[in-house]
Every structure is written in C-alpha cells, then in structure tokens.
Design a protein around this motif. Structure first.
Motif: not given
Length: 370
Positions: A131-132, A124, A127-128, A236, A170, A238, A168, A228
C-alpha cells in the motif's frame, strides 16, 4: 461516562424477538491461459507461472506501471512474474476485459492503475502488503481468488463470475477511518443502480447490512473488508470488495436475479460494475473527506436494512446465571461508527460487535451512553 455490560447476548428481528445464547467460538509473454496461472499468499513461495499484469488508464499510469515492473518494487513472493498489459495477450474469454473497464472509468484518482491476475490467493494481500508503495486508488482485480477472506478471518468464496477487487486509500484522520467501509458499501449499491439504469435492466435493490455486507432480498451477495496500518503519520487503508455478479453459487448473483425478473434482461458485466463503483466512490469519498460522514447519512440510511429495527439484548445479571432482557430500537450510527439504539424507557446505547459471532445480530455488546 460509558459503562460496559459484559456477557451480553443479542438477537434481532423486525417482527419477533427470538432469543439466542452466544458461545465463543518475466520473460516477456506473448500469450497465456488463465487456467495455468496460480497464486498463493504473498508471504509464501508462488509457482513460477503466477502472473500480475500492470496496466494504466493513461500514459501517466502506464509510466508508473513500467517503473513498478522495472524496479521490481512490489512485494509478491517468489515465482511471481510482473508483466505489462502491452506484453501479453489474454487468451481466456472469461478474463477481465481491461479495455472495457478503462473505457467506462471516468475518475481522476481511483481505479486508474490496475494490477490484474486471472487467479490469485488474495487481492487484499497484494494491496495491503504494497500500500505505501502504490499510488492512491491503485486497484487489484482477480478472476478467481483462492483464499479470499472477510471480517474476522471469515472465508469468502470466490469463484468465476464474482467481482473481486481491492484498492488503496490513504487517510490522516484516524477518527473517520471506521466510517470508510460504509462509504464503500454505499458506493457499490449506487453503482449497481447506475449500471442497471444505463443497461435498461430492472433495478436491483441491493441493501447494506451493517457493517459491511450487501444483501439482495434476504440473500447475501457481497461483502467489504477494510484494513489499515498506521505509518509516517498516515493510515494506509486497503479496501476489498467481493460481489456476486455472474456466479450463482454459493448463494445467488445479480444476473440470476435479473433473469428471474426478466428473462430477456441484459447481463451485468464485472467491468461495468467496478468502473461504476469507482466513478461513484470518488464522488462520495470527496464529500466524506470534506464534510464528514454526516453528509452521507441520509443516503446511507435509505440504503441500509436497520432503521427502526427492534432487537433484544440479553445481559447477564451479577450472579451470571440469570439474564436481563432489554428491547432496543436501532436509530442509526453513533459518531464512532457503531449502532445507536434506544431502549423503550429512553436510554440511549451504543451496540458493538463482540468480535466472536459470525452473525452481528447474535452477539452485540451494549454500552450505555450518558
């Protein structure tokens, strides 16, 4: 008007009404062994042999993997080495089988770019924190997590044999973001059914315990964590999943239950389950995005544990020394994603977690709905 009742204590049972009182509380590598790879939180320095392997289903995703590696784009912390799948040879038999996963994957977007590590602090976090900068649907998989977590910072034990991944997403409409975790839960239950059918094994009736747990019988076998951040007019998100596929501890796992039902049953593989998950999730997510969660509610309610469940809510009276008890029957979900209940006298109410209890059914806050 919605009025909130403070200091409410809640317990649930399908038959009885027990009462609870709540209290707060790189170099290019030719080969590597996963036993030597150790991960930590991304914000902390990591050992030199921490490794993140990048791989894609097609040439397009592999080109993205090369850019991420060459530009050193990912936030990974010190001492983490990014490598391409083509640069390494996995020596450990317990390692996630990337080729098998991609062979079973049939999505257009989700799960096609893979970040893999044999041992990591948290998928996590990967990804977090990136993410962007990642394509939608990028997934991070680990064989073992050292610091997996669930809702409200609860610890999720993550031994070998557990399917551990985060991916991920959006989204633009913040009103539907809370429902995403329900779509993830539903996709996993549908994926398990699909894999059992494909492998010819007995069906495993995995159910959803609101809001984000997966149960087999009365035992928890999985959980979902969704977080998020809002940036540049987008959420975004996760989404993380932990599922006990081959690890009998700390509770039980899918394969252990299969063996009890039929000792000759074929074991489920993590690679098959996660590929089936993304195949199901992409279809469900498309429906969710285009038609809203209402289009999935029928399937969701057939899969969760709570339809018609009778619960006892204890509300503190004005002097805080007495409790007023109310029996509520769960009807479904409200438009905001919380539990919808109805009292015996017909009063509709919305049930919220109080944010402190480890067990949702020992600490919900009731809000009356006009």
């Amino acid at each position: 008007m919605i009025s909130q009742f403070k200091g409410i204590f809640f317990s649930a049972s399908t038959q009885k009404f027990p009462k609870f009182i709540f209290t707060s509380k790189s170099k290019h590598l030719k080969a590597f062994s996963s036993s030597n790879v150790l991960g930590r939180k991304m914000e902390s320095p990591a050992p030199a042999d921490t490794l993140l392997l990048l791989s894609g289903k097609s040439e397009e995703e592999n080109d993205v993997a090369k850019v991420l590696k060459n530009n050193n784009t990912l936030k990974t912390g010190e001492g983490v080495e990014l490598v391409l799948h083509s640069e390494v040879k996995l020596e450990n038999d317990d390692a996630f089988r990337i080729e098998e996963y991609f062979n079973s994957l049939s999505t257009r977007r989700f799960g096609r770019l893979l970040i893999y590590s044999p041992k990591l602090s948290s998928t996590h976090d990967v990804i977090s924190q990136n993410n962007s900068d990642l394509p939608v649907g990028t997934v991070c998989v680990a064989d073992v997590q050292l610091k997996g977590r669930g809702r409200s910072s609860n610890v999720w034990e993550s031994p070998k044999g557990c399917l551990l991944f985060s991916f991920s997403i959006q989204m633009e409409d913040g009103r539907v973001v809370p429902h995403l975790q329900y779509v993830v839960c539903l996709a996993m239950t549908e994926a398990i059914k699909a894999v059992c059918l494909e492998k010819g094994t007995p069906e495993l009736d995995v159910r959803i315990k609101w809001p984000n747990d997966l149960y087999l019988g009365d035992v928890k076998v999985g959980g979902i964590l969704s977080t998020s951040v809002y940036r540049s007019k987008k959420f975004y998100v996760s989404a993380g999943v932990g599922l006990n596929v081959g690890n009998e501890k700390p509770t039980t796992c899918l394969n252990a239950v299969l063996k009890k039902v039929n000792p000759l049953s074929r074991e489920l593989k993590r690679e098959d389950v996660i590929a089936a998950f993304f195949n199901k999730f992409e279809n469900l997510y498309d429906v969710f995005s285009e038609q809203g969660f209402q289009a999935l509610e029928g399937l969701y309610y057939r899969t969760w544990l709570h339809s018609g469940q009778r619960v006892m809510v204890q509300e503190r009276s004005g002097d805080q020394d007495q409790f007023v008890e109310t029996v509520v029957t769960i009807q479904g979900l409200t438009s905001s994603g919380y539990l919808l209940g109805i009292t015996d006298d017909g009063q509709m109410c919305e049930l919220h977690p109080d944010g402190n209890s480890f067990n949702f059914f020992k600490g919900l806050i009731k809000r009356k709905m006009s």
